[in-house]
Scaffold this active site. Structure first.
Site, mmCIF file in Angstrom:
data_model
loop_
_atom_site.group_PDB
_atom_site.id
_atom_site.type_symbol
_atom_site.label_atom_id
_atom_site.label_comp_id
_atom_site.label_asym_id
_atom_site.label_seq_id
_atom_site.Cartn_x
_atom_site.Cartn_y
_atom_site.Cartn_z
ATOM 1 N N ALA A 39 0.823 -1.207 0.000
ATOM 2 C CA ALA A 39 0.000 0.000 0.000
ATOM 3 C C ALA A 39 0.860 1.262 0.000
ATOM 4 O O ALA A 39 2.084 1.203 0.096
ATOM 5 C CB ALA A 39 -0.923 -0.012 1.208
ATOM 6 N N HIS A 40 0.194 2.390 -0.092
ATOM 7 C CA HIS A 40 0.866 3.688 -0.159
ATOM 8 C C HIS A 40 1.696 3.960 1.092
ATOM 9 O O HIS A 40 1.300 3.629 2.199
ATOM 10 C CB HIS A 40 -0.149 4.810 -0.372
ATOM 11 C CG HIS A 40 -1.212 4.916 0.674
ATOM 12 N ND1 HIS A 40 -1.206 5.880 1.644
ATOM 13 C CD2 HIS A 40 -2.319 4.180 0.894
ATOM 14 C CE1 HIS A 40 -2.264 5.739 2.405
ATOM 15 N NE2 HIS A 40 -2.973 4.712 1.978
#
Lengths: 344, 344, 344
Positions: free
Chosen positions: B241-242
């Site tokens: 994920a980010h």
């Protein structure tokens, strides 16, 4: 669609009770069906009456025809689900894109590839040296077929599929978009703190009548072969590691993962999000339930469930007792406290 | 392949005991090997004799040479697995497609991109403004390289990979088909019942010698960077994920997922289908076992296992006691019933 | 970027306390910010002071402005996160690729497709018969849009997306790379040991303002529709099976999977790696926590956790008692042994 019941009765080889001239405009589920649509009932005793719509026609088994609690046109067959599926096939054939054989001039085909004149290659495909594409194959847009790979007759490859080098696809296979067949296996030699890649020079061999969902990853073997047996059906987002061998007619449901060198027998069912460790054997006819983890040898016909899979009935019993744990724990605490007092 | 043992001994720098003129036609696993093939043994004491095939030659360690229970040609080395891997590399180089440098005229390269004349760009690629492709890079068919992205020397991008804008790929990286690097992070602001997108304008930075499997998703940072440290190896279908930061030389096995802003140290192993929560720290040298969920700060060198990860030995003990729960519960019920009787 | 604070105050409609001429060069997280950058604080009481960098400007709420423990420029707003997101939107618009409307002459567009002159179609796309692309749509490179599919106004399709036939995408949707919308549902009729494919002739209908992450698989319905309600946001590598119906404004986090015909209400949150069985109902406002398995009907507003999901508080209690199981088991063994002695 727009079919008279007399036409449908011929398509699915059914006995019609009712009005052959009645026109049917759509297929629907039993809940949603209306007077313009046709549906089917597999087992009326398992169906709540409130869930039945108002079908223009029902496909039912001969045995159940007298159990239908309202009057409608009936098509009588041995196996209603199979007959309904036949009707869907007919509709699909009527409606689906007609593929004229030919190779898109927007694709790049190696001079050394052997591509049948009786296949369809969509635009923006790359077919590398020594690849073979047999009769009746459909390869849609944006696909890559690596060197030496073989796509057997009548298989269908949806858009944006990557089949790397030295992959063998059987006949009548279906591979859905986004899947990658023959990516490198995940193999490294640990050298102090770094990981040195082990070249992955093996193959993938996929039997006839295999279907592979979308965004599936099937890795090539390090050496030797990763095998998928004939008739096995793989759902979306499944991971199959290098050197895995899967038998015939297995069902591998979405997001399941099978680690390296594991052997899966025939007619095995691996449900969604299940995970099988590496170098494990799962024998024929076993069922690995959803989310279950498998770490050891699984005997023929086992049904496993749980974070670390156990026999299903055993696990369900344990899960039920989990609900009692607070009660047991409170009892234990009180008992211990009381006895400690007594000891004093 | 077709190599004499004397040739192989030179390729892997081994001492040959046996017939240097013997021809080897294939590499095989120790189980499958036959007289035309070569294999290796890493630790003969761990190997059931029944599992050993009939190799034409074996690569073994100098220490173990006298333990081989039958007569065959031997190649003696320090590290048999490493030597075998070297042999695989040799075979791979011989057999694999030769890439001539050049840019396919079927690709669309921005005039503002900087593409080395010593790289290979396959057909149907798009390379956007201000992208940089260094020497020795291979970008295969149907890839997309976004604006401002940088692919460092000798990295290899397999077909159908998407690298969005402002992504930095180190040198000697390998990215397998279907992977998406730099997709938007999953970030929303909740406003009553709707979710408003937070623009994701950060980057992804991937160190040297990173390998990324097929169908992997690595999201760009909201602001700042998503980082993958050098030498880290990521298997298929992994989600990152980010704003995640992963250290160097980690192993992230198939279908694992790491949620937003989590920090993973160096040499961490995250096994298949494991999941790490957001905003968590996993310190160096930790091992997160398969399917394990991680919700808190994990200290250096921890080994975690379980639905909610606990120290491995603790979890294995708990799992073992699960099997006893029906017995404990029955005992508890009977004990309680008896005591209630006594109370009356 | 290079913006004066007076400019930023206008972009996000904030009251400025400080030097309007001060130039800001980047947006940063609160931990990383320096004198050239701007950041925001949502709730200062939840933030360790040691975690705050040295910002050139802070966006804060009017209520909290006096709690900032050091002197810096301030921008006062009602909702700092929302204001920061507005600033990110501004930067994104400034920096991102400008799409000029037009259809790449490297794409293959059916004569029977209806493509707006006010949309962008990148190279190497295929748009089949009777597809409709409305105004303002962006379809990037290597995408496939099947026959009869409809992409409503202002939706954005990133590179390498496959949208199969008869899929309806609402307006203002975002679909990230590698996703496959409308792949065949996983449906077979078992006939002795083989599995016969049930044709999948239904549709997928996706509402307005839906975002779909990378490498997501959403299958078409067997008959009828697979539905994704408006405003729902789907993260990477999610699996959504045939005939699933998802309500509006749901959040479906990475690697979650939803099996066939399941119904999800509105504003439901399904966290990462969770799995929902087939033919299940999850009512509005429920939360299915990470890795949780759901097998039954879930009432409105439930919060479930666990391998087989239970009410979250109940599950957390059970997990806590797991730690006590070795102690309980030892006590039980000793107690039993002692009592057996007593009986003798």
């Amino acid at each position: 669609m727009n079919l008279k019941l007399i036409e449908i009765s011929k398509i699915i080889a059914a006995d019609l009770i009712g009005d052959g001239e009645k026109e049917i405009k759509s297929v629907k589920s039993i809940e949603d069906c209306d007077l313009d649509s046709i549906s089917y009932i597999e087992n009326i005793d398992k169906l709540a009456k409130s869930k039945i719509g108002n079908p223009g026609c029902l496909i039912v088994s001969k045995k159940e025809k007298d159990k239908i609690p309202f009057k409608t046109n009936l098509l009588l067959v041995e196996n209603p689900k199979l007959a309904f599926s036949k009707l869907l096939s007919f509709i699909e054939r009527e409606n689906s894109k007609k593929y004229e054989f030919g190779i898109s001039d927007k694709s790049v085909i190696s001079k050394n590839a052997s591509v049948s004149s009786k296949c369809y290659i969509g635009p923006f495909c790359v077919i590398e040296d020594n690849a073979v594409i047999e009769d009746g194959v459909i390869v849609e847009a944006n696909c890559y077929i690596g060197s030496g790979s073989f796509i057997s007759a009548n298989s269908r490859i949806y858009p944006n599929v990557v089949i790397r080098e030295n992959v063998h696809i059987g006949s009548n296979c279906i591979i859905h978009s986004g899947s990658v067949i023959g990516g490198d296996g995940y193999g490294y030699i640990q050298t102090e703190n770094s990981h040195q890649k082990i070249p992955q020079i093996g193959k993938v061999i996929i039997g006839d009548n295999v279907e592979i969902g979308s965004n599936v990853s099937i890795d090539r073997a390090t050496i030797g072969e990763t095998l998928i047996g004939k008739g096995t059906k793989i759902d979306n987002l499944v991971h199959i590691a290098h050197n895995v061998k899967i038998g015939s007619n297995c069902l591998i449901i979405a997001q399941a993962g099978i680690a390296g060198s594991t052997i899966i027998g025939n007619q095995v069912i691996i449900a969604g999000q299940a995970g099988i460790s590496d170098h494990v054997i799962v024998e024929d006819n076993s069922i690995i339930m959803a989310k279950t983890g498998v770490m050891g040898h699984i005997k023929k016909g086992s049904i496993l469930f749980g974070f670390i899979g156990r026999p299903r009935m055993e696990y369900m019993k344990i899960e039920a007792i989990f609900s009692k744990l607070p009660e047991i724990y409170n009892f234990y605490k009180k008992f211990k406290r009381d006895n400690e007092k007594d000891d004093k």
